[in-house]
Design a protein around this motif. Sequence first.
Motif, mmCIF file in Angstrom:
data_model
loop_
_atom_site.group_PDB
_atom_site.id
_atom_site.type_symbol
_atom_site.label_atom_id
_atom_site.label_comp_id
_atom_site.label_asym_id
_atom_site.label_seq_id
_atom_site.Cartn_x
_atom_site.Cartn_y
_atom_site.Cartn_z
ATOM 1 N N TYR A 1 -2.027 -6.742 7.380
ATOM 2 C CA TYR A 1 -2.117 -8.235 7.202
ATOM 3 C C TYR A 1 -3.594 -8.561 6.712
ATOM 4 O O TYR A 1 -4.441 -7.912 7.222
ATOM 5 N N GLY A 2 -3.646 -9.473 5.937
ATOM 6 C CA GLY A 2 -4.912 -9.895 5.269
ATOM 7 C C GLY A 2 -5.512 -8.853 4.311
ATOM 8 O O GLY A 2 -6.673 -9.302 3.945
ATOM 9 N N ARG A 3 -4.926 -7.780 3.901
ATOM 10 C CA ARG A 3 -5.522 -6.738 3.055
ATOM 11 C C ARG A 3 -5.041 -6.843 1.763
ATOM 12 O O ARG A 3 -3.825 -6.788 1.611
ATOM 13 N N GLU A 4 -6.020 -7.401 0.818
ATOM 14 C CA GLU A 4 -5.598 -7.329 -0.384
ATOM 15 C C GLU A 4 -6.165 -5.980 -1.334
ATOM 16 O O GLU A 4 -7.251 -6.094 -1.686
ATOM 17 N N PRO A 5 -5.023 -4.997 -1.584
ATOM 18 C CA PRO A 5 -5.607 -3.837 -2.384
ATOM 19 C C PRO A 5 -6.140 -4.291 -3.543
ATOM 20 O O PRO A 5 -5.521 -5.123 -4.400
ATOM 21 N N LYS A 6 -6.843 -3.382 -4.228
ATOM 22 C CA LYS A 6 -7.655 -3.466 -5.460
ATOM 23 C C LYS A 6 -7.528 -2.310 -6.245
ATOM 24 O O LYS A 6 -7.397 -1.283 -5.763
ATOM 25 N N LEU A 7 -6.995 -2.441 -7.564
ATOM 26 C CA LEU A 7 -6.760 -1.148 -8.513
ATOM 27 C C LEU A 7 -7.911 -0.282 -8.354
ATOM 28 O O LEU A 7 -8.991 -0.747 -8.291
ATOM 29 N N GLY A 8 -7.518 1.072 -8.117
ATOM 30 C CA GLY A 8 -8.560 1.991 -8.294
ATOM 31 C C GLY A 8 -9.152 2.215 -6.936
ATOM 32 O O GLY A 8 -9.885 3.369 -6.542
ATOM 33 N N GLU A 9 -9.001 1.368 -5.730
ATOM 34 C CA GLU A 9 -9.343 1.664 -4.537
ATOM 35 C C GLU A 9 -8.598 2.778 -3.766
ATOM 36 O O GLU A 9 -7.342 3.036 -4.235
ATOM 37 N N ARG A 10 -9.221 3.374 -2.722
ATOM 38 C CA ARG A 10 -8.276 4.375 -1.984
ATOM 39 C C ARG A 10 -8.389 3.653 -0.558
ATOM 40 O O ARG A 10 -9.258 3.146 0.034
ATOM 41 N N LEU A 11 -6.967 3.802 -0.287
ATOM 42 C CA LEU A 11 -6.474 3.231 1.013
ATOM 43 C C LEU A 11 -6.217 4.470 1.956
ATOM 44 O O LEU A 11 -5.717 5.298 1.558
ATOM 45 N N GLN A 12 -6.208 4.069 3.279
ATOM 46 C CA GLN A 12 -6.061 5.160 4.233
ATOM 47 C C GLN A 12 -5.004 4.544 5.051
ATOM 48 O O GLN A 12 -4.837 3.574 5.421
ATOM 49 N N LEU A 13 -3.682 5.381 4.941
ATOM 50 C CA LEU A 13 -2.366 4.898 5.820
ATOM 51 C C LEU A 13 -2.223 6.039 6.943
ATOM 52 O O LEU A 13 -2.398 7.017 6.655
ATOM 53 N N SER A 14 -1.819 5.480 7.929
ATOM 54 C CA SER A 14 -1.508 6.362 9.143
ATOM 55 C C SER A 14 -0.219 6.455 9.183
ATOM 56 O O SER A 14 0.677 5.465 9.220
ATOM 57 N N LEU A 15 0.451 7.564 9.353
ATOM 58 C CA LEU A 15 1.842 8.145 9.416
ATOM 59 C C LEU A 15 2.272 8.096 10.779
ATOM 60 O O LEU A 15 1.414 7.823 11.569
ATOM 61 N N ALA A 16 3.698 7.907 11.185
ATOM 62 C CA ALA A 16 3.966 7.887 12.558
ATOM 63 C C ALA A 16 3.863 9.011 13.225
ATOM 64 O O ALA A 16 3.628 9.061 14.484
ATOM 65 N N ASN A 17 3.379 10.402 12.495
ATOM 66 C CA ASN A 17 3.075 11.494 13.193
ATOM 67 C C ASN A 17 1.688 11.461 13.510
ATOM 68 O O ASN A 17 1.171 12.427 14.015
ATOM 69 N N GLY A 18 0.936 10.448 13.184
ATOM 70 C CA GLY A 18 -0.477 10.519 13.554
ATOM 71 C C GLY A 18 -1.347 10.925 12.246
ATOM 72 O O GLY A 18 -2.786 10.852 12.282
ATOM 73 N N GLU A 19 -0.899 11.323 11.413
ATOM 74 C CA GLU A 19 -1.575 11.925 10.193
ATOM 75 C C GLU A 19 -1.903 10.832 9.449
ATOM 76 O O GLU A 19 -1.399 9.834 9.413
ATOM 77 N N ASN A 20 -3.249 11.175 8.593
ATOM 78 C CA ASN A 20 -3.850 9.934 7.913
ATOM 79 C C ASN A 20 -3.978 10.381 6.592
ATOM 80 O O ASN A 20 -4.094 11.549 6.230
#
Length: 142
Positions: A87-106
């Motif tokens: 929420y509130g996160r506007e991704p930008k082209l070329g940016e690196r995002l970190q996502l957390s998976l259900a198994n705890g892995e990033n």
Amino acid sequence: MREVRQGDRVHIRYIGTLDNGRIFDSTEEQGPFQLVVGSGTVFPALEAQLLGMRVGEAKNLLIPAAEAYGPRLAANQLTLRRDQLPYGREPKLGERLQLSLANGENLELLVLQVGAEGVVLDGNHPLAGLDLTFALTVDAID
């Protein structure tokens, strides 16, 4: 003078470049990199090239993409709807995002496309699909 053998701890200095001459990694600032030959710390193709080298010996070597980070795979791309983004996160082209998976892995993913409906993220390694060239020197063998 002794040659590098399997199981030896070696200290190497290197400059890693891409086809366009861009440096992607170097030991210039932090000093020699240490590894045990055969431990899998680096690409097997690089370890194989170290075998037989001596202290002070320098070598240029090319590691094809297939023997480095592999090819870029479409299967490593992910399309997310806007409501799946934080929420509130506007991704930008070329940016690196970190996502957390259900198994705890990033996972660190590159933003490839940003659209009204969602975003396309790329989970390939940044050097996937690229041939790597190393100019390396053996500093020491333990």
